[in-house]
Design a protein around this motif. Sequence first.
Motif, PDB file in Angstrom:
ATOM      1  N   SER A  22      80.576  70.455  56.520  1.00 48.24           N
ATOM      2  CA  SER A  22      79.764  69.770  55.523  1.00 48.24           C
ATOM      3  C   SER A  22      78.863  70.731  54.753  1.00 48.24           C
ATOM      4  O   SER A  22      78.620  70.568  53.560  1.00 48.24           O
ATOM      5  CB  SER A  22      78.927  68.685  56.183  1.00 48.24           C
ATOM      6  N   ALA A  23      78.337  71.727  55.461  1.00 42.83           N
ATOM      7  CA  ALA A  23      77.462  72.690  54.804  1.00 42.83           C
ATOM      8  C   ALA A  23      78.249  73.852  54.211  1.00 42.83           C
ATOM      9  O   ALA A  23      77.666  74.741  53.577  1.00 42.83           O
ATOM     10  CB  ALA A  23      76.434  73.208  55.802  1.00 42.83           C
ATOM     11  N   ASP A  24      79.549  73.840  54.419  1.00 42.11           N
ATOM     12  CA  ASP A  24      80.409  74.939  53.954  1.00 42.11           C
ATOM     13  C   ASP A  24      79.752  76.276  54.310  1.00 42.11           C
ATOM     14  O   ASP A  24      79.541  77.145  53.454  1.00 42.11           O
ATOM     15  CB  ASP A  24      80.639  74.843  52.437  1.00 42.11           C
ATOM     16  N   MET A  25      79.482  76.441  55.598  1.00 41.73           N
ATOM     17  CA  MET A  25      78.688  77.583  56.048  1.00 41.73           C
ATOM     18  C   MET A  25      79.367  78.916  55.802  1.00 41.73           C
ATOM     19  O   MET A  25      80.564  79.075  56.050  1.00 41.73           O
ATOM     20  CB  MET A  25      78.407  77.450  57.546  1.00 41.73           C
ATOM     21  N   ASP A  26      78.567  79.864  55.328  1.00 42.68           N
ATOM     22  CA  ASP A  26      79.077  81.228  55.270  1.00 42.68           C
ATOM     23  C   ASP A  26      78.849  81.855  56.643  1.00 42.68           C
ATOM     24  O   ASP A  26      78.302  81.195  57.530  1.00 42.68           O
ATOM     25  CB  ASP A  26      78.407  82.029  54.146  1.00 42.68           C
ATOM     26  N   PHE A  27      79.247  83.084  56.818  1.00 45.58           N
ATOM     27  CA  PHE A  27      79.262  83.630  58.176  1.00 45.58           C
ATOM     28  C   PHE A  27      77.863  83.864  58.743  1.00 45.58           C
ATOM     29  O   PHE A  27      77.663  83.753  59.951  1.00 45.58           O
ATOM     30  CB  PHE A  27      80.179  84.842  58.255  1.00 45.58           C
ATOM     31  N   SER A  39      81.433  63.066  52.872  1.00 41.76           N
ATOM     32  CA  SER A  39      82.102  63.865  53.894  1.00 41.76           C
ATOM     33  C   SER A  39      81.760  65.347  53.805  1.00 41.76           C
ATOM     34  O   SER A  39      82.055  66.107  54.712  1.00 41.76           O
ATOM     35  CB  SER A  39      83.615  63.679  53.818  1.00 41.76           C
ATOM     36  N   CYS A  40      81.139  65.758  52.704  1.00 41.35           N
ATOM     37  CA  CYS A  40      80.790  67.164  52.574  1.00 41.35           C
ATOM     38  C   CYS A  40      79.538  67.319  51.723  1.00 41.35           C
ATOM     39  O   CYS A  40      79.555  67.050  50.531  1.00 41.35           O
ATOM     40  CB  CYS A  40      81.947  67.948  51.957  1.00 41.35           C
ATOM     41  N   ARG A  41      78.439  67.756  52.362  1.00 47.25           N
ATOM     42  CA  ARG A  41      77.172  67.871  51.644  1.00 47.25           C
ATOM     43  C   ARG A  41      77.154  69.038  50.696  1.00 47.25           C
ATOM     44  O   ARG A  41      76.338  69.113  49.793  1.00 47.25           O
ATOM     45  CB  ARG A  41      75.996  68.015  52.635  1.00 47.25           C
ATOM     46  N   SER A  42      78.046  69.975  50.912  1.00 48.66           N
ATOM     47  CA  SER A  42      78.020  71.155  50.057  1.00 48.66           C
ATOM     48  C   SER A  42      79.389  71.385  49.426  1.00 48.66           C
ATOM     49  O   SER A  42      80.095  72.312  49.778  1.00 48.66           O
ATOM     50  CB  SER A  42      77.597  72.365  50.898  1.00 48.66           C
ATOM     51  N   LEU A  43      79.760  70.512  48.491  1.00 43.90           N
ATOM     52  CA  LEU A  43      81.071  70.609  47.854  1.00 43.90           C
ATOM     53  C   LEU A  43      81.114  71.759  46.850  1.00 43.90           C
ATOM     54  O   LEU A  43      81.928  72.651  46.942  1.00 43.90           O
ATOM     55  CB  LEU A  43      81.428  69.321  47.144  1.00 43.90           C
ATOM     56  N   LYS A  44      80.230  71.701  45.893  1.00 45.90           N
ATOM     57  CA  LYS A  44      80.095  72.728  44.857  1.00 45.90           C
ATOM     58  C   LYS A  44      81.423  73.149  44.260  1.00 45.90           C
ATOM     59  O   LYS A  44      81.751  74.330  44.279  1.00 45.90           O
ATOM     60  CB  LYS A  44      79.418  73.997  45.399  1.00 45.90           C
ATOM     61  N   TYR A  45      82.226  72.221  43.748  1.00 44.51           N
ATOM     62  CA  TYR A  45      83.409  72.723  43.057  1.00 44.51           C
ATOM     63  C   TYR A  45      83.528  72.121  41.667  1.00 44.51           C
ATOM     64  O   TYR A  45      83.324  70.940  41.463  1.00 44.51           O
ATOM     65  CB  TYR A  45      84.684  72.516  43.888  1.00 44.51           C
TER      66      TYR A  45
END
Lengths: 188, 93
Positions: free
Chosen positions: A63-68, B42-48
């Motif tokens: 969900s946070a699309d975490m980076d490393f 479903s995704c708080r950080s989509l950014k697309y």
Amino acid sequence: MAAELEGSKCLSGLLSGLAQDTFYGHPGITEELLRSQLYPEVSLEEFRPFLAKMKGILKSIASADMDFNQLEAFLTAQTKKQGGITSEQAAVISKFWKSHKTKIRESLMNQSCWDRGLRSLSWRVDGKSQSRHSAQIHTPVAIMELEIGKSGQESEFLCLEFDEVKVNQVLKKLSEVEESISTLMQPA
Amino acid sequence: MVGALNRAMEESSEPQLDAKSKVTNQLIDFEWKLGMAVSSDSCRSLKYPYVAVMLKVADHSGQVKNKSFEMTIPQFQNFYRQFKEIAAIIETV
């Protein structure tokens, strides 16, 4: 807690199963299936909260699309929590995210696109000539077929005809889109 | 008599157009929007970023319909590239 749950041997398999269910929409990945395949020695009562914990962690990361860097900080915090994860498990989760991040992100993007997409595009250019009752007129024409649809639905095939003027009009619009994209992508 | 210069038969890497739809339409208008999906349940950080297109097309009877679809940025760039190819060819025909 059952010793098997503290280990990391089957965790990778579990994460794959969770990804299949949560992100890729693969049907039939039940709690019981995962338990019987990966942790057969563990009771369902013990397995359930463990599964929920791992699912929660994976969903938070995605969900946070975490980076490393974020991932490392997040997982370290999880290892320090009461009832958290072991550092071995953290390593497995980290490895999993690194190799699946792109694919999971793509699924999430697809899931949030509710309009139809452009599935395919094909075209040809014809040179038309008319001869009856008039001088030879040569007007080239572009014929384009767009396949528009979304997964799980039948596509619509849209066939369009363009003369040279129309092609250039559309091209101009497309260059405007490209310009907007460049502006958007410029670093702030 | 219709003479067809079918580029697809020559060196093109594009598949031969064998139109599945028998009816061709005229493009009346091409509207576009560049959007940015920020967040979802479903995704708080989509950014697309994505390109949304609305085509106004008319069939032989003159009836106008709206057809909309979305493209990712790479898909848009492919679409643009193909249009440029068409423009280059139609100019030489």
